[in-house]
Design an enzyme around this catalytic site. Structure first.
Site, PDB file in Angstrom:
ATOM      1  CG  ASP A  47      -5.200  -0.362   6.201  1.00 40.30           C
ATOM      2  OD1 ASP A  47      -6.140  -0.604   6.984  1.00 40.30           O
ATOM      3  OD2 ASP A  47      -4.886  -1.152   5.290  1.00 40.30           O
ATOM      4  NE  ARG A  97      -6.787  -2.797   1.174  1.00 48.62           N
ATOM      5  CZ  ARG A  97      -5.914  -1.945   0.655  1.00 48.62           C
ATOM      6  NH1 ARG A  97      -6.175  -1.332  -0.480  1.00 48.62           N
ATOM      7  NH2 ARG A  97      -4.771  -1.693   1.283  1.00 48.62           N
ATOM      8  CG  ASP A  98      -9.684  -8.435   1.776  1.00 47.29           C
ATOM      9  OD1 ASP A  98      -9.181  -7.388   1.323  1.00 47.29           O
ATOM     10  OD2 ASP A  98      -9.393  -9.572   1.359  1.00 47.29           O
ATOM     11  CD  GLU A  99      -4.781  -3.939   4.336  1.00 43.59           C
ATOM     12  OE1 GLU A  99      -3.641  -3.676   4.709  1.00 43.59           O
ATOM     13  OE2 GLU A  99      -5.113  -3.931   3.129  1.00 43.59           O
ATOM     14  CG  ASP A 139      -0.896   3.186   7.057  1.00 44.79           C
ATOM     15  OD1 ASP A 139      -0.068   2.271   7.159  1.00 44.79           O
ATOM     16  OD2 ASP A 139      -1.659   3.307   6.084  1.00 44.79           O
ATOM     17  CD1 TRP A 198       3.802  -0.400   9.103  1.00 45.65           C
ATOM     18  CD2 TRP A 198       5.597   0.406   8.060  1.00 45.65           C
ATOM     19  NE1 TRP A 198       3.429  -0.061   7.826  1.00 45.65           N
ATOM     20  CE2 TRP A 198       4.501   0.433   7.164  1.00 45.65           C
ATOM     21  CE3 TRP A 198       6.832   0.877   7.612  1.00 45.65           C
ATOM     22  CZ2 TRP A 198       4.613   0.890   5.840  1.00 45.65           C
ATOM     23  CZ3 TRP A 198       6.942   1.343   6.298  1.00 45.65           C
ATOM     24  CH2 TRP A 198       5.852   1.346   5.433  1.00 45.65           C
ATOM     25  CD  GLU A 208      -3.479   1.157  -0.521  1.00 48.98           C
ATOM     26  OE1 GLU A 208      -2.851   0.405   0.241  1.00 48.98           O
ATOM     27  OE2 GLU A 208      -4.496   0.796  -1.159  1.00 48.98           O
ATOM     28  CG  HIS A 257      -4.765   4.100   2.345  1.00 54.02           C
ATOM     29  ND1 HIS A 257      -5.582   3.016   2.176  1.00 54.02           N
ATOM     30  CD2 HIS A 257      -3.627   3.605   2.888  1.00 54.02           C
ATOM     31  CE1 HIS A 257      -4.955   1.918   2.579  1.00 54.02           C
ATOM     32  NE2 HIS A 257      -3.766   2.249   3.035  1.00 54.02           N
TER      33      HIS A 257
END
Length: 873
Positions: A452, A456-458, A465, A520, A733, A754
């Site tokens: 995605d 960051r923390d992802e 997506d 999803w 995003e 994104h």
């Protein structure tokens, strides 16, 4: 005429492949216009050049992913394959031999053991082993993987150019290994192997809100097997085992989110070469590996693909050194400092600035900080982190001796080394920049898995997506190998779920997201269909079919007899710009409407796949289910006059594009209402994840192509071009990730890289330029450009499985010229703007000229429409 490109499956480098009978594809160069293949023949040469086998001449016109005609490959077997073809207007000779080599295909081929530190586990352990090469080497292969990510050296030379190998897979089910040809690195006599292993995805922190660690294991480990074949006969195997030694390396921290720290004073000289004194190194723990999990890659590795120099190096208002690379990239920094021993240089990363300083809030819990402690050699010490990556345009440098300049710092771009296959340009510079931004976002987020966001923390493989972006991505890059691998993980995770539900992210970091979500979960039906449509790969459908049916059956169970999927929370039209910053799912479109629309779409897709695979009973059953869901959607969400519940842009786009409106009158009214909403919305974007890929096509279907252009070309906030006017170099995003006053969006979830909203560029390719597939793999091309928006030209180019195709148009006064290039062994249907009958053409270049009166642009608003203008009436 000649064969110009012989390929095996989706491999760019067919060394150590995992397929025993790889399908073949080829291109034909120098063919006359209109050429079509009539027959082909394949043969294989053994390593000594003798013919190993020769297939029969096959009377068939297919040249993409054709069946392997010879005996199945055995482990380690190496052949050189040749193809020749016959067709209208000529034949080719045998192609140049193209080598292909199998990897280790059976679990019993592995004799090496998995090694890890026997005692305390350092941040990044080093491993080494010395051995003796017993003679002249004819061939040597190194098979290697890790629990974690690794770098490996042989006799002081790094093996391969991969970044973060072996990559990220669903480790409980599949662990990739790499095959390296190391013949040129071995000579008779002493030799040494050395490796570093960091936590990577295997045991590093993953996910937000603190995330989780040690998801697949709590110890880094190495598995390597060097196989040597001597010129005189016989061979030698050197594998990881109890004879290896280990020690803590100079890398004292290495995390994907937080960054890497290296103390150069702790480095050893010559530790990856023979005759190194490893006194003080410790024993390793060796244990058996589950070799049934080991698989060869299906796509390219992550590599360093580009170096970007700074556009400026200066000071922030707070006096900090800020480096601007002019482009938001994914990778890491390469620095060349010179200074005293013990000098600590800290590198911090961010995508944007706020008040002239790094904007770190969008990183959330990711520190994104690298540090290098100088050894103090008196010379410049070049360093680049090995086991992390960051998303950044800006870097802050602390502790640099003196003042760094542009020659001291380089951004190293890293991503899956996919081949670029798609291009677009037009007369509007902002649209060209938007397209470039989408390309950069795909590069940044296709880092082994489709993620995605990269900063960051992802950084997770969100299924929704990819589902919306797959058509655009499949045009821009040959991502078939990457996505084929990832979809195997999706199926593995789905199969392991008791409910048959695909996780929201794959590989699954086990954060408690076992929930069925429309859009999803539909990745298991719609993404394979896209790969079939764009790459002509029917095997991806056959392999994914169990997951497709399991998903649709699960949704049918959740929806119940009503066939309306409601009664639960849905992500819905995620990131509708009307949603509050802290509630991105709270858009204007009912989640149950989105879910039911996707239910119908997936059921219909499964019916089509079943028919294609010869599963006639399934085809009938799922077609009937799709019809029931369409009726249920219409009964629940559509008025007799064509008004759709919620009255939102996304609701109408879904209803129109997914075929959910029963009557022509309803479709006509829904199209008019969608146009009214776009006018009334001031041409601002009113769609999130579900609606954005569909909105332009829905307007075009409603006869409102110029309105689609008006929506596309709007510059106010929120719009497709607003980020471009704000200096964006990747896709955001949120439509308003950066507010008009330059401040950050207050939402916690604000990424500046994104790709999902970039799904709109698929419309640029198919409708603006007019280049679309009319048959799987672009074997037949639909050229149907839709000029407008005040543009004077547009053009798209795509390297299809049959060769390069292009379509475009240019306007000169009242005359419009359409140019089309069709590759050999393909055809096209050309529908010139302004009407007229479709024209079927064969390969070659074709030019069509038509008299042209542009449609009015901008389009007239319906009487009484009030278009809000920010700051005005």
């Amino acid at each position: 005429m000649r064969i110009t490109d012989l390929r095996f499956e989706h491999h760019r480098e067919p060394l150590g492949i995992g397929e025993r009978a790889p399908r073949l594809s080829w291109l034909v160069g120098g063919a006359p216009p209109g050429w079509r293949q009539a027959a082909y023949q394949v043969r294989a040469l053994a390593e000594d050049g003798a013919v190993a086998w020769c297939g029969e001449r096959v009377e068939d016109d297919e040249s993409n992913l054709v069946a392997w005609p010879g005996p199945r490959l055995a482990s380690r077997q190496r052949l050189a394959v040749q193809v020749r073809v016959w067709g209208s207007g000529g034949a080719t000779g045998w192609s140049d031999p193209r080598p292909v080599e199998a990897g280790l295909l059976d679990p019993g081929d592995w004799t090496a053991r998995l090694i890890s530190p026997a005692g305390a586990h350092p941040a990044v352990p080093a491993f080494r082993r010395e051995f003796v090469v017993g003679g002249e080497v004819r061939r040597a292969r190194l098979y290697v993987t890790a629990h974690g990510v690794y770098r490996l050296w042989l006799n002081g030379t790094e093996v391969g150019d991969h970044v973060l190998p072996p990559g990220w897979t669903s480790y409980r089910h599949r662990l990739r290994y790499q095959t390296h040809d190391v013949t040129g690195l071995l000579r008779p006599g002493p030799a040494a192997l050395g490796a570093l292993v960091a936590e990577g995805w295997f045991r590093g922190r993953l996910g937000f809100s603190g995330g989780r660690r040690n998801i697949w294991g709590d110890r880094g480990a190495l598995l390597a097997q060097l196989e040597i074949v001597y010129a005189s006969g016989g061979g030698q195997v050197v594998g990881t085992d109890g004879a290896w030694r280990t020690a803590a390396s100079a890398i004292t921290e290495a995390g994907l989110y937080d960054g890497e720290t290296c103390d150069a004073r702790l480095m050893w000289d010559g530790w990856t070469s023979p005759r190194f004194d490893d006194a003080g190194w410790a024993a390793v723990r060796a244990e058996a590996v589950d070799a049934a999990r080991l698989v060869a890659p299906t796509g390219p590795p992550v590599r360093r693909t580009e170096l970007v120099r700074p556009v400026s190096v200066g000071r922030s208002p707070g006096g900090r050194v800020i480096v601007d690379f002019g482009q938001n990239v994914v990778g890491r920094l390469r620095i060349r400092p010179r200074g005293p021993a013990g000098t600590r240089i800290v590198l911090r990363h961010a995508e944007v600035l706020e008040d002239g300083e790094l904007a770190l809030r969008p990183l959330r819990g990711a520190r994104a900080e690298d540090a290098f402690v100088l050894r103090g050699t008196g010379e410049a010490e070049e360093w680049e982190p090995s086991f992390t990556f960051h998303g950044f345009r800006y870097a802050e440098i602390q502790g640099w001796p003196g003042e760094p300049d542009a020659d001291d710092v380089t951004a190293v771009v890293c991503h899956s080394d996919m081949r670029r296959t798609g291009w677009f340009e037009c007369s509007e510079p902002l649209l060209n920049r938007l397209h470039d931004n989408v390309v950069w976002s795909m590069r940044g987020n296709f880092l082994d898995v489709p993620t995605d966001c990269p900063q960051r923390d992802e950084r997770l493989g969100w299924t929704g997506d990819l589902q919306v972006f797959a058509p655009a991505g499949s045009f821009l890059y040959d991502c078939a190998g990457v996505l084929t691998s990832w979809l195997r993980d999706v199926l593995a995770e789905q199969t392991a779920s008791p409910s048959g539900t695909p996780p929201l992210t794959v590989p699954d970091p086990a954060m408690g997201w076992d929930t069925a979500q429309a859009g999803w979960g539909d990745v298991v039906t719609l993404a394979p269909w896209t790969l079939y449509e764009r790459f002509g790969d029917v095997e991806v459908l056959r392999r994914g079919y169990p997951g497709m049916t399991a998903w649709v059956d699960r949704v049918a169970e959740l929806a119940g007899p009503s066939c309306v999927w409601d009664g639960q929370f849905h992500l819905g039209d995620w990131l509708d710009p009307a949603a509050p910053p802290d509630r991105p799912a709270a858009g204007r479109t009912d989640g149950a409407l989105v879910a039911t629309a996707y239910f119908a779409r997936s059921a219909e897709t499964v019916a089509r796949v079943a028919a294609l695979l010869g599963r006639d009973e399934d085809a009938g059953r799922y077609a009937e289910l799709a019809a029931r869901v369409r009726r249920a959607f219409a009964d629940e969400f559509v008025s007799p006059n064509g008004r759709v519940a919620g009255d939102s842009q996304t609701a109408y786009a879904l209803a129109l594009r997914f075929g959910l409106l029963p009557s022509a009158a309803q479709r006509e009214r829904a199209g008019r209402r969608l146009a009214e909403l776009v006018h009334a919305g001031g041409y601002r974007v009113g769609t999130g994840f579900a609606g954005t890929p569909l909105i332009a096509d829905a307007l075009e279907d409603a006869g409102e192509t110029q309105l689609a252009y008006r929506l596309l070309l709007e510059r106010g906030c929120p719009s497709f071009l607003y980020p471009v006017t704000m200096g964006a170099t990747t896709v955001w995003e949120r439509w308003d990730a950066l507010l008009p006053d330059g401040r950050l969006n207050p939402g916690e979830m604000t990424s500046f890289n994104h790709y999902a909203p970039g799904a709109i560029v698929d419309w640029l390719h198919r409708s603006v330029a007019g280049l679309a597939p009319a048959a799987p793999g672009y074997r037949r091309i639909l050229v149907r450009p839709r000029p407008g928006g005040g543009l004077t030209y547009a053009r798209a180019v795509h390297d299809t499985p049959y060769g390069t195709a292009s379509a475009g148009w240019s306007l000169d006064g009242d005359r419009l010229e359409v140019r089309v290039v069709v590759p050999p062994n393909a055809s096209a249907v050309v529908v010139a703007p302004g009407g007229g009958e479709p024209v079927e053409v064969g390969s070659g270049e074709h030019v069509f000229g038509v008299a042209w009166t542009p449609e009015p642009y901008p389009p007239a608003r319906p009487p009484g429409t009030v278009v809000p203008v920010p700051g005005g009436g």
